[in-house]
Design an enzyme around this catalytic site. Sequence first.
Site, short mmCIF file in Angstrom:
data_model
loop_
_atom_site.label_atom_id
_atom_site.label_comp_id
_atom_site.label_asym_id
_atom_site.label_seq_id
_atom_site.Cartn_x
_atom_site.Cartn_y
_atom_site.Cartn_z
N SER A 291 0.79 -1.15 -0.08
CA SER A 291 -0.22 0.08 -0.01
C SER A 291 0.83 1.42 -0.10
CB SER A 291 -1.06 -0.24 1.24
OG SER A 291 -1.87 0.95 1.16
N ASP A 302 10.09 5.15 -10.03
CA ASP A 302 9.90 5.92 -11.52
C ASP A 302 10.56 7.13 -11.44
OD1 ASP A 302 8.26 3.60 -11.69
OD2 ASP A 302 6.34 4.82 -11.82
N LYS A 316 -0.38 -4.14 -3.28
CA LYS A 316 -1.67 -3.62 -2.70
C LYS A 316 -1.87 -2.15 -3.36
CE LYS A 316 -4.58 -2.51 1.37
NZ LYS A 316 -4.68 -1.14 1.08
#
Length: 381
Positions: A291, A302, A316
Amino acid sequence: MSKKKIALIVVVTALASSFLTIMGLMKLFGLDGEKTTDLLRFFGVKRMIETRYVSDVDTTSLMDGAIDGMVKSLGDPHSIYMKTSMYKALKEHTAGAFGGIGVTMGFKDDKVTIMAVLEGTPGEKVGLKVGDEIMSVDGTPVTEYQPEEVALHIRGDAGTEVKLLIHRADEADKEYAIQRDIIKVPSAKGKMLDDGRMGYIRIASFGENTGDEFKSEYNKLKEAGMAGLIVDLRQNPGGLITSCVEVADMLVPKGNIVSVVQRDGSKEAYDSSLEESTPPIVVLIDGNSASASEILAGALQDREAATIVGSKSYGKGSVQVVVPLFHNDGLKLTIAKYYTPSGKCIDGIGIEPDITVNLSEGDTVDKQLNMAKEVLQKKMQ
């Protein structure tokens, strides 16, 4: 006209008026024919139980069961109905202090395993160990709970007792009666590592105070001469997205951190405002990083702001909202999915580390941390 006819007309008129009123209300609330039928089925069964069941029934318990059943029918392990005690435990946990036994759990392959036992807590005092498998809580097998429910059932008011059936390798299963205590655990804790140049911050979860705690630890390390930072997100089950964004705003370069997309396609983007440079960063993740911890790791990966080391994360990629209901109970419901800055949704997939290091049961050293140190040393040169 006779009195009987007048009475009949009045009754028919009243029934027609009531029917039209009900239909109007149904339309107002967006209930079509099928939904109306479902609603009538529900109230019909409820009324049948209340009037015909062999014993007296508690109406509140009926409604609790109905709500719980509706939520479970979604097949989503992260959406749960929380009765009063569970809802209270969740609120206390996010606030950073709660009644519990002081263990961190991992959920994998339908097993609940103790991943860490905090020093000086009830769990340590009764002899719980890392690697112990929790089989049941107060006599109820953990397989009857959704993963997030297990921890909420183990928590409770300080001074109360919880019984855990523990399976330990090469030993007979044993039940432990453990008295809960107030567990106060800072969600972010830092230190300088051996060489005096590497900083290390472990984030255990993302609670209400995590942003402030991380900022305090981060500033202490900078004042101590930190030239590089390891952020340890292993065994971090997630938490509040707002706290995650607060931490990301100190590490992720100016730009996108995460986007949250709801069922209607509406999107809310969370961005970093950070313009100053940061020291080189390495992030540790594992199969129980989930999460909000995946949001932070995904954003740093990224945006090429950190190297990710460890094993693939939990996966998740959904967002839950906690809604208070009317009897001090609550509903935790998945309302959206999140996407990393590159547009990836990792729900059910997880984040692949840049450098994979898997741990084995027989390891006597922390190979993942050692690799993180090695990678960070090169980045600091």
